[in-house]
Design a protein around this motif. Sequence first.
Motif, mmCIF file in Angstrom:
data_model
loop_
_atom_site.group_PDB
_atom_site.id
_atom_site.type_symbol
_atom_site.label_atom_id
_atom_site.label_comp_id
_atom_site.label_asym_id
_atom_site.label_seq_id
_atom_site.Cartn_x
_atom_site.Cartn_y
_atom_site.Cartn_z
ATOM 1 N N VAL A 88 0.827 -1.203 0.000
ATOM 2 C CA VAL A 88 0.000 0.000 0.000
ATOM 3 C C VAL A 88 0.864 1.257 0.000
ATOM 4 O O VAL A 88 0.644 2.195 -0.768
ATOM 5 C CB VAL A 88 -0.952 0.000 1.215
ATOM 6 N N TYR A 89 1.881 1.278 0.848
ATOM 7 C CA TYR A 89 2.707 2.471 1.021
ATOM 8 C C TYR A 89 3.847 2.452 -0.005
ATOM 9 O O TYR A 89 5.014 2.240 0.324
ATOM 10 C CB TYR A 89 3.270 2.510 2.439
ATOM 11 N N ASN A 90 3.511 2.689 -1.266
ATOM 12 C CA ASN A 90 4.503 2.558 -2.321
ATOM 13 C C ASN A 90 4.574 3.767 -3.245
ATOM 14 O O ASN A 90 5.143 3.689 -4.338
ATOM 15 C CB ASN A 90 4.247 1.294 -3.151
ATOM 16 N N LEU A 91 3.995 4.903 -2.862
ATOM 17 C CA LEU A 91 4.138 6.108 -3.666
ATOM 18 C C LEU A 91 5.575 6.603 -3.611
ATOM 19 O O LEU A 91 6.235 6.496 -2.569
ATOM 20 C CB LEU A 91 3.198 7.204 -3.162
ATOM 21 N N PRO A 92 6.104 7.175 -4.703
ATOM 22 C CA PRO A 92 7.498 7.622 -4.711
ATOM 23 C C PRO A 92 7.729 8.934 -3.979
ATOM 24 O O PRO A 92 8.829 9.473 -4.007
ATOM 25 C CB PRO A 92 7.790 7.774 -6.216
ATOM 26 N N ASP A 141 16.545 9.507 -8.087
ATOM 27 C CA ASP A 141 17.251 8.770 -9.136
ATOM 28 C C ASP A 141 16.777 9.268 -10.509
ATOM 29 O O ASP A 141 16.950 10.436 -10.824
ATOM 30 C CB ASP A 141 17.052 7.263 -8.966
ATOM 31 N N ASP A 142 16.189 8.402 -11.334
ATOM 32 C CA ASP A 142 15.767 8.805 -12.678
ATOM 33 C C ASP A 142 14.279 9.133 -12.745
ATOM 34 O O ASP A 142 13.685 9.158 -13.826
ATOM 35 C CB ASP A 142 16.107 7.709 -13.691
ATOM 36 N N LEU A 143 13.674 9.421 -11.584
ATOM 37 C CA LEU A 143 12.238 9.707 -11.513
ATOM 38 C C LEU A 143 11.999 11.139 -11.062
ATOM 39 O O LEU A 143 12.621 11.611 -10.107
ATOM 40 C CB LEU A 143 11.564 8.737 -10.541
ATOM 41 N N HIS A 144 11.102 11.839 -11.751
ATOM 42 C CA HIS A 144 10.701 13.177 -11.333
ATOM 43 C C HIS A 144 9.178 13.254 -11.306
ATOM 44 O O HIS A 144 8.509 12.893 -12.281
ATOM 45 C CB HIS A 144 11.251 14.244 -12.277
#
Length: 376
Positions: free
Chosen positions: A137-141, A175-178
């Motif tokens: 459940v708690y997996n938002l970036p 990392d490579d996520l915005h």
Amino acid sequence: MKTKHFPAVALLALAVAPAAQAEVTFNGFGQVVAGATLDDGSTVSGLSYDDSVSFDPEPLCPLHPPAPVGERPDAVAQAVPRGDEGWEPEFAWAYVRYQFSPSWSVKAGRQRTPYFHYSDYLEVGAAYPFMRVPLGVYNLPYSNYNGVNLIGARNFDKWTLRTQLIYGTVDESQDDLHVEVRDQGGITFEAQYDEWLSLRGSYVVGEASVQVAAADPLIAAVMAASPQAGAALAFDRDDASFLGLSAEINRGGVTVGVELTDIDYGDNYIGGQKAVAVNAAYRAGDWTPYASWSRSRTEADTTALGLLPVPPAHPLYQTVAGLLASQEGDKEFSAVGVRYDVNANIAVKVDYTHYKSTILDGSDADLVAAGVVFTY
């Protein structure tokens, strides 16, 4: 996550400004955790453990200095250094709070988005029995936003009611996520009955954009070949929403909780995600054994694929199909463990987690971790 810290630094400066004549008292919480997966090359989604014992993925030791700046206002900042990010401190909280009535207050600055049941103490391992919050459940970036939060609270018979109204923005990189969310607004309602039943609901909407370095070249190529398909594939200023519901019973040493989330990412290749978590714990003196299970199911939006001619007419069709397949499937986490409270401020936890996934070829991993959580 790497963020622009100017507003947070400014608020922290306010908290310790000599002109305020406020006595700053540092206090906080932290943990030291070691873990490893049991099979060569195996990993668990959401954690950076591998088959070598590591202390880096989960340890943190925030500093949380509250600094009153008047009779009713105060300023709060919390810096969080993390082991898996080179121990570089980052501001998780940095806000000014004003209590303008016994029932209502407002916070402005950087603060936690109240998505989940444990959002208010997401990283305070001492506040819950299990090693970590349910990863399914708690997996938002991201977990924070910059903005305002209007909070109202009222007691009614044996009920304690609390409402939060939020508005702000998100601008986070990892990392490579915005991730960028504009005009994020939402409401959270909490109800506690006689200190043993907790109910919670939250609904948040916003205009979201997500850039992933690995996917950007493909999206650009599809956009050049077919603007309509590219627009359906790209995650750019799409209307997104989050719905969360939870309930927890805590009575006679027994704790049982359930949490449900439904995320709609809008019209793009990511699509949406539904998740559920169930946990239970029993406290017997200083010992608290627990079990936790959570699962997330993501469904890709295949609109873009339908706008592309099938091979060989369009050479990118199979590549786009592979990108969509990488977003679709289940992730499941099952955990058992035990917590031992050494004293009121220190506890030891030992945890075993089994992870499996059906995304692409699927994966399985077994993780063992042990650690100490503390407050000070």
